[in-house]
Scaffold this active site. Structure first.
Site, PDB file in Angstrom:
ATOM      1  N   GLU A 139      -8.276 -26.574 -23.027  1.00 22.11           N
ATOM      2  CA  GLU A 139      -8.036 -25.188 -23.001  1.00 22.11           C
ATOM      3  C   GLU A 139      -7.881 -24.710 -21.730  1.00 22.11           C
ATOM      4  O   GLU A 139      -9.111 -24.110 -20.388  1.00 22.11           O
ATOM      5  CB  GLU A 139      -8.787 -24.560 -23.767  1.00 22.11           C
ATOM      6  CG  GLU A 139      -9.140 -25.480 -25.114  1.00 22.11           C
ATOM      7  CD  GLU A 139      -7.735 -25.143 -26.060  1.00 22.11           C
ATOM      8  OE1 GLU A 139      -7.003 -24.275 -25.468  1.00 22.11           O
ATOM      9  OE2 GLU A 139      -8.219 -25.380 -27.401  1.00 22.11           O
ATOM     10  N   GLU A 273       3.711 -25.543 -40.238  1.00 23.37           N
ATOM     11  CA  GLU A 273       1.988 -26.311 -39.348  1.00 23.37           C
ATOM     12  C   GLU A 273       0.761 -26.467 -40.622  1.00 23.37           C
ATOM     13  O   GLU A 273       0.050 -27.413 -40.319  1.00 23.37           O
ATOM     14  CB  GLU A 273       1.449 -25.660 -38.618  1.00 23.37           C
ATOM     15  CG  GLU A 273       1.273 -24.182 -38.585  1.00 23.37           C
ATOM     16  CD  GLU A 273       0.734 -23.809 -37.119  1.00 23.37           C
ATOM     17  OE1 GLU A 273      -0.149 -24.551 -35.989  1.00 23.37           O
ATOM     18  OE2 GLU A 273       0.042 -22.531 -37.387  1.00 23.37           O
ATOM     19  N   ARG A 286      -8.007 -21.077 -41.569  1.00 23.82           N
ATOM     20  CA  ARG A 286      -7.383 -22.916 -40.044  1.00 23.82           C
ATOM     21  C   ARG A 286      -6.719 -23.943 -41.185  1.00 23.82           C
ATOM     22  O   ARG A 286      -6.500 -24.023 -42.806  1.00 23.82           O
ATOM     23  CB  ARG A 286      -8.892 -23.436 -39.788  1.00 23.82           C
ATOM     24  CG  ARG A 286      -9.688 -22.691 -38.772  1.00 23.82           C
ATOM     25  CD  ARG A 286      -9.373 -22.389 -37.575  1.00 23.82           C
ATOM     26  NE  ARG A 286      -9.411 -23.494 -36.991  1.00 23.82           N
ATOM     27  CZ  ARG A 286     -10.461 -23.906 -36.393  1.00 23.82           C
ATOM     28  NH1 ARG A 286     -11.363 -22.652 -36.103  1.00 23.82           N
ATOM     29  NH2 ARG A 286     -10.143 -24.592 -35.694  1.00 23.82           N
ATOM     30  N   LEU A 287      -6.197 -24.671 -40.479  1.00 22.05           N
ATOM     31  CA  LEU A 287      -5.111 -26.012 -40.543  1.00 22.05           C
ATOM     32  C   LEU A 287      -6.601 -27.141 -41.553  1.00 22.05           C
ATOM     33  O   LEU A 287      -7.366 -27.020 -41.071  1.00 22.05           O
ATOM     34  CB  LEU A 287      -4.649 -26.736 -40.189  1.00 22.05           C
ATOM     35  CG  LEU A 287      -3.521 -26.019 -39.909  1.00 22.05           C
ATOM     36  CD1 LEU A 287      -2.910 -26.845 -38.573  1.00 22.05           C
ATOM     37  CD2 LEU A 287      -3.083 -25.057 -40.417  1.00 22.05           C
ATOM     38  N   ASP A 392      -0.838 -31.593 -31.752  1.00 23.45           N
ATOM     39  CA  ASP A 392      -2.145 -31.044 -31.113  1.00 23.45           C
ATOM     40  C   ASP A 392      -2.540 -31.193 -29.844  1.00 23.45           C
ATOM     41  O   ASP A 392      -3.285 -33.007 -30.575  1.00 23.45           O
ATOM     42  CB  ASP A 392      -2.561 -29.787 -32.274  1.00 23.45           C
ATOM     43  CG  ASP A 392      -2.331 -28.376 -31.251  1.00 23.45           C
ATOM     44  OD1 ASP A 392      -2.334 -28.136 -29.765  1.00 23.45           O
ATOM     45  OD2 ASP A 392      -3.142 -27.234 -32.101  1.00 23.45           O
ATOM     46  N   GLU A 395      -7.583 -32.683 -25.084  1.00 18.99           N
ATOM     47  CA  GLU A 395      -7.996 -32.200 -24.882  1.00 18.99           C
ATOM     48  C   GLU A 395      -9.207 -32.390 -24.384  1.00 18.99           C
ATOM     49  O   GLU A 395     -10.621 -32.306 -23.747  1.00 18.99           O
ATOM     50  CB  GLU A 395      -7.729 -30.749 -23.754  1.00 18.99           C
ATOM     51  CG  GLU A 395      -6.316 -30.608 -24.445  1.00 18.99           C
ATOM     52  CD  GLU A 395      -5.339 -29.788 -24.926  1.00 18.99           C
ATOM     53  OE1 GLU A 395      -4.700 -29.224 -24.901  1.00 18.99           O
ATOM     54  OE2 GLU A 395      -5.956 -29.872 -25.893  1.00 18.99           O
ATOM     55  N   ARG A 442       0.904 -30.116 -25.754  1.00 10.29           N
ATOM     56  CA  ARG A 442       0.246 -29.249 -24.491  1.00 10.29           C
ATOM     57  C   ARG A 442      -0.095 -30.612 -24.363  1.00 10.29           C
ATOM     58  O   ARG A 442      -0.420 -29.316 -22.498  1.00 10.29           O
ATOM     59  CB  ARG A 442      -0.295 -27.935 -25.434  1.00 10.29           C
ATOM     60  CG  ARG A 442      -1.642 -28.187 -26.048  1.00 10.29           C
ATOM     61  CD  ARG A 442      -2.572 -27.152 -26.530  1.00 10.29           C
ATOM     62  NE  ARG A 442      -3.838 -28.010 -26.863  1.00 10.29           N
ATOM     63  CZ  ARG A 442      -4.817 -27.000 -27.378  1.00 10.29           C
ATOM     64  NH1 ARG A 442      -4.821 -25.249 -27.797  1.00 10.29           N
ATOM     65  NH2 ARG A 442      -5.632 -27.185 -27.796  1.00 10.29           N
ATOM     66  N   ASP A 459      -1.292 -22.806 -25.271  1.00 11.80           N
ATOM     67  CA  ASP A 459      -1.044 -21.011 -26.397  1.00 11.80           C
ATOM     68  C   ASP A 459      -1.054 -19.774 -25.204  1.00 11.80           C
ATOM     69  O   ASP A 459      -2.701 -19.197 -25.098  1.00 11.80           O
ATOM     70  CB  ASP A 459      -2.735 -20.774 -26.964  1.00 11.80           C
ATOM     71  CG  ASP A 459      -2.327 -22.344 -27.803  1.00 11.80           C
ATOM     72  OD1 ASP A 459      -1.585 -22.795 -28.517  1.00 11.80           O
ATOM     73  OD2 ASP A 459      -4.563 -22.652 -28.130  1.00 11.80           O
ATOM     74  N   HIS A 524       6.984 -19.066 -33.233  1.00 11.00           N
ATOM     75  CA  HIS A 524       5.319 -19.941 -33.460  1.00 11.00           C
ATOM     76  C   HIS A 524       4.910 -18.493 -33.916  1.00 11.00           C
ATOM     77  O   HIS A 524       4.885 -17.853 -33.444  1.00 11.00           O
ATOM     78  CB  HIS A 524       4.451 -19.996 -32.542  1.00 11.00           C
ATOM     79  CG  HIS A 524       3.391 -20.859 -32.813  1.00 11.00           C
ATOM     80  ND1 HIS A 524       1.858 -19.976 -34.340  1.00 11.00           N
ATOM     81  CD2 HIS A 524       2.555 -21.661 -32.933  1.00 11.00           C
ATOM     82  CE1 HIS A 524       1.320 -20.580 -34.634  1.00 11.00           C
ATOM     83  NE2 HIS A 524       1.568 -21.994 -34.077  1.00 11.00           N
TER      84      HIS A 524
END
Length: 668
Positions: A139, A273, A286-287, A392, A395, A442, A459, A524
């Site tokens: 991140e 999303e 949150r998703l 998404d 990382e 990303r 982000d 977004h």
């Protein structure tokens, strides 16, 4: 490449460029041993190394194309280099002759005033000269400037960052001395450009090889790197029709989209999303990380997708490589042995994402990778009707994991984004949709280029700040573009809203202006939609956004030409000024403006409260200001009016597309 013995040492040159220069008093190679200490949580890492020993390899002997090195004459050989070259390409292969070695440092000669670019996708500094860059996917952090209150506030929660943190590192640089260097490793590495006499490479292993390319022009270097790391397919035709509108309002998203259409917005897609459903936590919505349609959140979605398609609008969604433990896909993956495992127990490695736990699909397991590509990407997304998605993360792989192929977690961590991109690409290819279905990522690392068809810059904060806000996406596109990533874009208006940072109408409009001159326009709502300006929450913002989407759609013939050029040559859509004006040294460090192809120069307004804007126009051409038609001679700074809707854009006089560019001023 030429290898020449010289005064008890050696000099290695590629063309006219000295790559290595070694002597007993000034060795270029060091080896040693270190003990790493890495603490990670939710994509943020604290990295430290206890260096047990660092040994200068002062003694060298040359045997043909092989160099053997030792600490001193009479000592055992500890490292061997094998040199190979063909044309302007070269390779230095490394062999550790002492198995205890797990650190290597290499010094490459530097020159005063030299510029270096690359390092993956960098957000703060395009020209890396004078700074140190650790290369570890993570991140980036919220707050990447240690002098700001935002960074201090986020550091207290372990979420802050620094100028070098990036989702997409890559151990590759391009020098203004017209060569490129790549370290073939996925281990932790760092580039140190702080010494005036040399650049130092640090690698936490003895790498397989270092690859080199020398070309007389920078465009040739970019093409060579794109040949090495892979090319993206052409942009899908549907994308060029307008913006992808990001809404996450359940079934209400479709009604809100109609307001965009009524306002004259040129629309290519609707991106929801939350198509997989929501999970309510104390941190907000949150998703739900189980990658299939949630009928409660989006009733009758197949019919809705068909209705959109009839209006020429595609539907896009969201996916990541994790599976929530309370979802059915996790149970299926666990039962089949598809998950990353704990090192100390025969059970999946479960990661806490904040009030919900997830397993991580093990992409080193061919069966697991094929299952995700075919069942989830192919079946749950493409067959269901999605034309694209945000792929998404990538990382977060912990280092203390057990992987199916036995790969060490320290080396797998950086490699993971490229594996994640490959899984998505195979899912697309398996349905015959390469160049038609579009996913955007990303995260990245060496080799992601051949699999990922579109980058997005991650982000950003919803502000104008130097290291976190709107300007960072220009730097990101330029640095990544040089290394073979032809297409890049960003969340219009940014994403991250924390503490007192709130997206304003001004920011939304300035970001829209910039996005109109990128490979993809996509909005977004951000992490706090109700607190921040949205494109449809203010009539002025919506009208302005509509105009910018029409500009993007109007330029579709030019963008198609740039996409075809990217497929043929690897040249990116957004380019640093020096790529076509390398005889003008003033262009080498510019990161606040870019060339959109070879013939449009875009200098977005990236400061608040401005009604005019200054930029440098490269020497060697005359430049026509799009909105006024006034011609400016290159090789100077110019200041132009920059009211909303008229971002500073210039085209090269005499361009084959001059008539198209001149027509921009007539768009209402």
């Amino acid at each position: 490449m030429a290898l020449e013995a010289q005064g008890g040492g050696f000099v290695l040159t590629l063309g006219d460029t000295t790559i290595l220069e070694h002597g007993a008093d000034a060795p270029c190679l060091f080896v040693g041993r270190g003990v790493p200490n890495i603490e990670g949580a939710r994509g943020h890492y604290e990295i430290d190394d206890y260096v047990v020993e660092r040994i200068a390899l002062r003694h060298a002997e040359i045997d043909g194309g092989t160099i053997r090195l030792a600490p001193h004459e009479g000592a055992p050989w500890v490292l061997a280099l094998r040199i190979a070259a063909e044309g302007g390409n070269a390779e230095i292969a490394f062999e550790a002759l002492d198995p205890a070695i797990n650190r290597l440092w290499l010094r490459v000669p530097a020159q005063p005033g030299e510029h270096v670019w690359g390092g993956g996708e960098q957000f703060s500094y395009f020209d890396m000269a004078g700074r140190h860059f650790p290369l570890w996917t993570s991140e980036p952090g919220v707050g990447r400037d240690k002098s700001t209150l935002l960074t201090w506030q986020c550091d207290q929660k372990g979420a802050g960052g620094d100028y070098y943190h990036t989702n997409y590192p890559q151990p590759t640089w391009i020098s203004s001395r017209r060569y490129a260097l790549h370290v073939d490793t996925s281990a932790y590495a760092a580039f140190d450009f702080r010494h005036p006499g040399f650049h130092e490479i640090e690698v936490w292993e003895v790498p397989a090889r270092i690859e080199l390319w020398a070309r007389p022009r920078f465009t040739g270097i970019v093409t060579a790197l794109s040949d090495r790391f892979g090319r993206q397919p052409p942009l899908p035709e549907w994308l060029l029709k307008g913006a992808v509108i990001g809404l996450k309002d359940g079934a209400e998203s479709f009604e809100r989209l109609k307001a965009y259409e009524a306002a004259g917005v040129a629309i290519s897609g609707l991106w929801c999303e939350d198509w997989v459903g929501l999970r309510i936590t104390s941190f907000g919505n949150r998703l739900f990380w189980d990658w299939q349609w949630n009928a409660d959140r989006y009733p009758d979605l197949p019919a809705r997708i068909a209705e959109l398609d009839a209006r020429g609008i595609r539907f896009l969604g969201y996916v990541n490589p994790y599976l929530a433990v309370d979802g059915p896909l996790y149970a299926e993956a666990a039962a089949n042995g598809y998950l990353v495992m704990r090192p100390d127990a025969d059970e999946p490695y479960v990661i806490d994402f904040g009030e919900f736990d997830c397993g991580h699909v093990d992409f080193t397991n061919p069966r697991a990778a094929a299952w995700f590509a075919d069942t989830i990407i192919g079946g749950n997304l493409i067959d269901f009707g999605l034309s694209g998605w945000m792929a998404d993360f990538g990382e977060y792989l912990p280092i203390d994991v057990r992987l199916a192929n036995g790969m060490d977690g320290m080396r797998a961590h950086n490699a993971w984004p490229a594996l994640w991109a490959e899984v998505n690409a195979k899912g697309v290819a398996g349905r015959g949709k390469t160049g038609e279905a579009l996913f955007f990522m990303r995260s990245g690392y060496s080799g992601a280029q051949r699999h990922c068809p579109m980058l997005w810059a991650g982000d950003q904060s919803v502000d104008f700040s130097r290291h976190d806000g709107i300007g960072t996406v220009i730097c990101a596109a330029l640095s990544a573009g040089l290394l073979g990533n032809a297409y890049s874009h960003s969340d219009i208006g940014g994403y991250t809203s924390l503490f007192d940072t709130i997206r304003t109408p001004e920011l939304a409009m300035r970001w829209s202006e910039m996005a109109a001159f990128t490979a993809m326009m996509r909005t977004h709502e951000g992490n706090r939609p109700r607190l921040n300006t949205q494109m449809d929450s203010d009539p002025q913002v919506l009208a302005h956004f509509a105009r910018m989407t029409r500009i993007y759609a109007y330029l579709a013939p030019y963008l198609r030409k740039l996409s075809d050029e990217a497929v043929a040559t690897g040249l990116p859509v957004q380019r640093p000024l020096f790529l076509h004006f390398e005889d003008d040294p003033h262009t080498y460090a510019i990161q606040t403006a870019y060339l959109y192809g070879a013939d449009l120069l875009v200098a977005p307004v990236i400061e608040a409260g401005r009604s005019d804007w200054s930029t440098y126009l490269p020497a060697g051409a005359d430049w026509v200001h799009v909105w006024s038609g006034e011609t400016h001679k290159g090789g100077q700074d110019v200041t132009v009016p920059a009211p909303f809707g008229q971002p500073p854009v210039f085209y090269r006089a005499g361009s084959p597309d001059a008539a198209l560019f001149a027509g921009l001023s007539a768009l209402g």
